[in-house]
Design an enzyme around this catalytic site. Structure first.
Site, PDB file in Angstrom:
ATOM      1  N   SER A   1     -10.991  -0.670   3.539  1.00  0.00           N
ATOM      2  CA  SER A   1     -10.297  -0.839   4.829  1.00  0.00           C
ATOM      3  C   SER A   1      -9.784   0.507   5.320  1.00  0.00           C
ATOM      4  CB  SER A   1      -9.113  -1.786   4.671  1.00  0.00           C
ATOM      5  OG  SER A   1      -9.586  -3.059   4.319  1.00  0.00           O
TER       6      SER A   1
ATOM      7  N   GLU B   1      -5.113   3.571   5.977  1.00  0.00           N
ATOM      8  CA  GLU B   1      -5.001   3.327   4.539  1.00  0.00           C
ATOM      9  C   GLU B   1      -5.788   4.441   3.828  1.00  0.00           C
ATOM     10  OE1 GLU B   1      -5.302  -0.792   3.503  1.00  0.00           O
ATOM     11  OE2 GLU B   1      -6.304  -0.315   1.619  1.00  0.00           O
TER      12      GLU B   1
ATOM     13  N   ARG C   1       0.830  -1.231   0.000  1.00  0.00           N
ATOM     14  CA  ARG C   1       0.000   0.000   0.000  1.00  0.00           C
ATOM     15  C   ARG C   1       0.854   1.268   0.000  1.00  0.00           C
ATOM     16  NH1 ARG C   1      -2.358  -3.730  -0.871  1.00  0.00           N
ATOM     17  NH2 ARG C   1      -4.179  -4.598   0.180  1.00  0.00           N
TER      18      ARG C   1
HETATM   19  C1  FAD Z   1     -16.032  -1.135  -0.962  1.00  0.00           C
HETATM   20  C2  FAD Z   1     -14.569  -0.840  -1.122  1.00  0.00           C
HETATM   21  C3  FAD Z   1     -13.660  -1.886  -1.216  1.00  0.00           C
HETATM   22  C4  FAD Z   1     -12.293  -1.628  -1.360  1.00  0.00           C
HETATM   23  N1  FAD Z   1     -11.423  -2.668  -1.452  1.00  0.00           N
HETATM   24  C5  FAD Z   1     -10.111  -2.426  -1.582  1.00  0.00           C
HETATM   25  C6  FAD Z   1      -9.180  -3.515  -1.689  1.00  0.00           C
HETATM   26  O1  FAD Z   1      -9.536  -4.684  -1.686  1.00  0.00           O
HETATM   27  N2  FAD Z   1      -7.856  -3.219  -1.813  1.00  0.00           N
HETATM   28  C7  FAD Z   1      -7.409  -1.921  -1.835  1.00  0.00           C
HETATM   29  O2  FAD Z   1      -6.186  -1.720  -1.955  1.00  0.00           O
HETATM   30  N3  FAD Z   1      -8.257  -0.882  -1.743  1.00  0.00           N
HETATM   31  C8  FAD Z   1      -9.582  -1.095  -1.619  1.00  0.00           C
HETATM   32  N4  FAD Z   1     -10.457  -0.035  -1.516  1.00  0.00           N
HETATM   33  C9  FAD Z   1      -9.929   1.349  -1.476  1.00  0.00           C
HETATM   34  C10 FAD Z   1      -9.796   2.055  -2.840  1.00  0.00           C
HETATM   35  O3  FAD Z   1     -10.742   1.561  -3.782  1.00  0.00           O
HETATM   36  C11 FAD Z   1      -8.385   1.937  -3.411  1.00  0.00           C
HETATM   37  O4  FAD Z   1      -7.442   2.506  -2.520  1.00  0.00           O
HETATM   38  C12 FAD Z   1      -8.220   2.614  -4.775  1.00  0.00           C
HETATM   39  O5  FAD Z   1      -6.889   2.442  -5.178  1.00  0.00           O
HETATM   40  C13 FAD Z   1      -8.524   4.106  -4.751  1.00  0.00           C
HETATM   41  O6  FAD Z   1      -8.680   4.541  -6.096  1.00  0.00           O
HETATM   42  P1  FAD Z   1      -9.484   5.880  -6.438  1.00  0.00           P
HETATM   43  O7  FAD Z   1      -9.411   6.084  -7.905  1.00  0.00           O
HETATM   44  O8  FAD Z   1     -10.821   5.867  -5.838  1.00  0.00           O
HETATM   45  O9  FAD Z   1      -8.549   6.948  -5.711  1.00  0.00           O
HETATM   46  P2  FAD Z   1      -9.028   8.227  -4.892  1.00  0.00           P
HETATM   47  O10 FAD Z   1      -9.696   7.800  -3.649  1.00  0.00           O
HETATM   48  O11 FAD Z   1      -9.756   9.151  -5.794  1.00  0.00           O
HETATM   49  O12 FAD Z   1      -7.618   8.841  -4.534  1.00  0.00           O
HETATM   50  C14 FAD Z   1      -6.742   8.189  -3.639  1.00  0.00           C
HETATM   51  C15 FAD Z   1      -5.405   8.934  -3.651  1.00  0.00           C
HETATM   52  O13 FAD Z   1      -4.796   8.765  -4.935  1.00  0.00           O
HETATM   53  C16 FAD Z   1      -4.462  10.031  -5.499  1.00  0.00           C
HETATM   54  N5  FAD Z   1      -4.663   9.930  -6.951  1.00  0.00           N
HETATM   55  C17 FAD Z   1      -5.746   9.415  -7.603  1.00  0.00           C
HETATM   56  N6  FAD Z   1      -5.564   9.475  -8.937  1.00  0.00           N
HETATM   57  C18 FAD Z   1      -4.350  10.055  -9.135  1.00  0.00           C
HETATM   58  C19 FAD Z   1      -3.594  10.406 -10.298  1.00  0.00           C
HETATM   59  N7  FAD Z   1      -4.059  10.180 -11.529  1.00  0.00           N
HETATM   60  N8  FAD Z   1      -2.397  10.987 -10.122  1.00  0.00           N
HETATM   61  C20 FAD Z   1      -1.907  11.239  -8.880  1.00  0.00           C
HETATM   62  N9  FAD Z   1      -2.568  10.931  -7.744  1.00  0.00           N
HETATM   63  C21 FAD Z   1      -3.775  10.344  -7.864  1.00  0.00           C
HETATM   64  C22 FAD Z   1      -5.442  11.015  -4.863  1.00  0.00           C
HETATM   65  O14 FAD Z   1      -4.953  12.337  -4.871  1.00  0.00           O
HETATM   66  C23 FAD Z   1      -5.570  10.452  -3.459  1.00  0.00           C
HETATM   67  O15 FAD Z   1      -4.529  10.904  -2.659  1.00  0.00           O
HETATM   68  C24 FAD Z   1     -11.831  -0.274  -1.389  1.00  0.00           C
HETATM   69  C25 FAD Z   1     -12.751   0.785  -1.320  1.00  0.00           C
HETATM   70  C26 FAD Z   1     -14.110   0.507  -1.179  1.00  0.00           C
HETATM   71  C27 FAD Z   1     -15.077   1.670  -1.125  1.00  0.00           C
END
Ligand code: FAD
Length: 305
Positions: A223, A293, A172
């Site tokens: 998480s 996280e 992570r």
């Molecule tokens: C129901 C549920 C289940 C989940 N299960 C998991 C799992 O099994 N494993 C896991 O690891 N995570 C899980 N997550 C968490 C999440 O989906 C992940 O961490 C995912 O990687 C976040 O992606 P996002 O596009 O939503 O990022 P965001 O939440 O929009 O952003 C997260 C971070 O990334 C940065 N960011 C996003 N895009 C860019 C870019 N293009 N350039 C630079 N920085 C950027 C943002 O500024 C922010 O700091 C879960 C979430 C939910 C709601």
């Protein structure tokens, strides 16, 4: 010409937009500008304007790992999901995709072409950019395992490809978390050929497992804590007797105690109060440091975790 008119030259811009509409927690204050650049070129120039005008900004994906504060953010959010979401598969398993692609969609597209490697991601509701930032993962796999290189828009406004080995990928963790001035624009992954039915079955069984074990019917951000080396975070929370504990509208899920859910009217401060309480008790009772996280955005530096 106003800042808004200049920004609108490069894509669509929503003004005074509530972040609660763009986070899976359904929490977050109003932001001055919420923007969708038309192309990579437009992204470069939107960022140039924001820098010239000294407007703070974040690039976001699907808001599925965010605790965005309830206060007004006098800045801009750039979202790549709607416009920068093209992907290309080569017959040898090379996948080149833009940062705004949904990782679930990429996992499905890989399965349709009988490519293995993204099954772990088929239930993660994030964008490729967000998953590269977080090094998202599940079931002992993570994105860095299939990654070759990331295309980044750097501080000078240049697009550069950076090899995975130079991006400090760990559990992570990525270099991007320390270098917020880098925007992830695309990535190159390497997948392998495999039996399509086996890939489909694996994705299906993992989906079933998620539905059984996670509170997917409630707004949440996955998480809350990273798992410490010695014990899973959910066990620590259970041992503290906190499953089901609620502060304001934020509740530790009855179904999975490493999830905090929004019961309908939770504020970011409610979620934060629960997180702080868990961390304090885990430290006091078991000497365990629980590290979030979930990403804190638009928080006072003193409170940020
Ligand atoms: C129901 C549920 C289940 C989940 N299960 C998991 C799992 O099994 N494993 C896991 O690891 N995570 C899980 N997550 C968490 C999440 O989906 C992940 O961490 C995912 O990687 C976040 O992606 P996002 O596009 O939503 O990022 P965001 O939440 O929009 O952003 C997260 C971070 O990334 C940065 N960011 C996003 N895009 C860019 C870019 N293009 N350039 C630079 N920085 C950027 C943002 O500024 C922010 O700091 C879960 C979430 C939910 C709601």
């Amino acid at each position: 010409m106003s800042i808004l008119e200049r920004l609108k030259s490069y894509g669509s811009v929503l003004v005074e937009e509530p972040m609660s509409k763009h986070t899976t927690y359904k929490i977050g204050g109003v932001v001055d500008y919420y923007m969708y650049p038309d192309t990579e070129l437009a992204l470069i120039h939107m960022i140039r304007i924001l820098k010239e005008e000294k407007i703070p900004y974040y690039v976001l994906g699907r808001g599925s790992n965010l605790l965005f504060h309830d206060s007004h953010f006098h800045g801009a959010i750039i979202n790549l999901d709607k416009t920068l979401n093209n992907f290309y598969f080569e017959p040898n398993g090379t996948l080149v995709a833009q940062a705004g692609c949904s990782i679930i969609n990429l996992a499905n597209e890989a399965m349709k072409r009988s490519f293995t490697g993204l099954e772990f991601a088929s239930g993660i509701p994030g964008s490729l950019g967000g998953c590269l930032f977080m090094n998202a993962g599940a079931y002992q796999s993570d994105l860095s395992m299939v990654l070759e290189a990331v295309c980044v828009l750097n501080d000078k406004g240049d697009l550069v490809w950076i090899d995975k080995n130079d991006l400090d990928y760990k559990y992570r963790h990525s270099l991007f978390q320390r270098h917020r001035n880098m925007t992830i624009v695309a990535a190159r992954l390497k997948l392998e050929k495999a039996d399509q039915d086996k890939i489909r079955q694996l994705m299906h069984s993992r989906h079933e497992r998620r539905v059984r074990s996670q509170p997917l019917d409630k707004p949440c951000a996955g998480s809350v804590f990273r798992n410490p080396a010695q014990i899973p975070a959910w066990k620590v929370i259970d041992q503290l007797g906190l499953r089901g504990h609620q502060i304001g509208g934020a509740k530790i899920s009855e179904k999975h105690s490493n999830f905090i859910v929004n019961e309908g009217n939770a504020t970011a401060e409610d979620v934060h109060a629960l997180i702080s309480m868990i961390q304090k008790l885990a430290k006091e009772k078991y000497d365990i440091e629980l590290i979030t996280e979930v990403e804190y955005l638009n928080w006072d530096e003193k409170k940020k975790i």
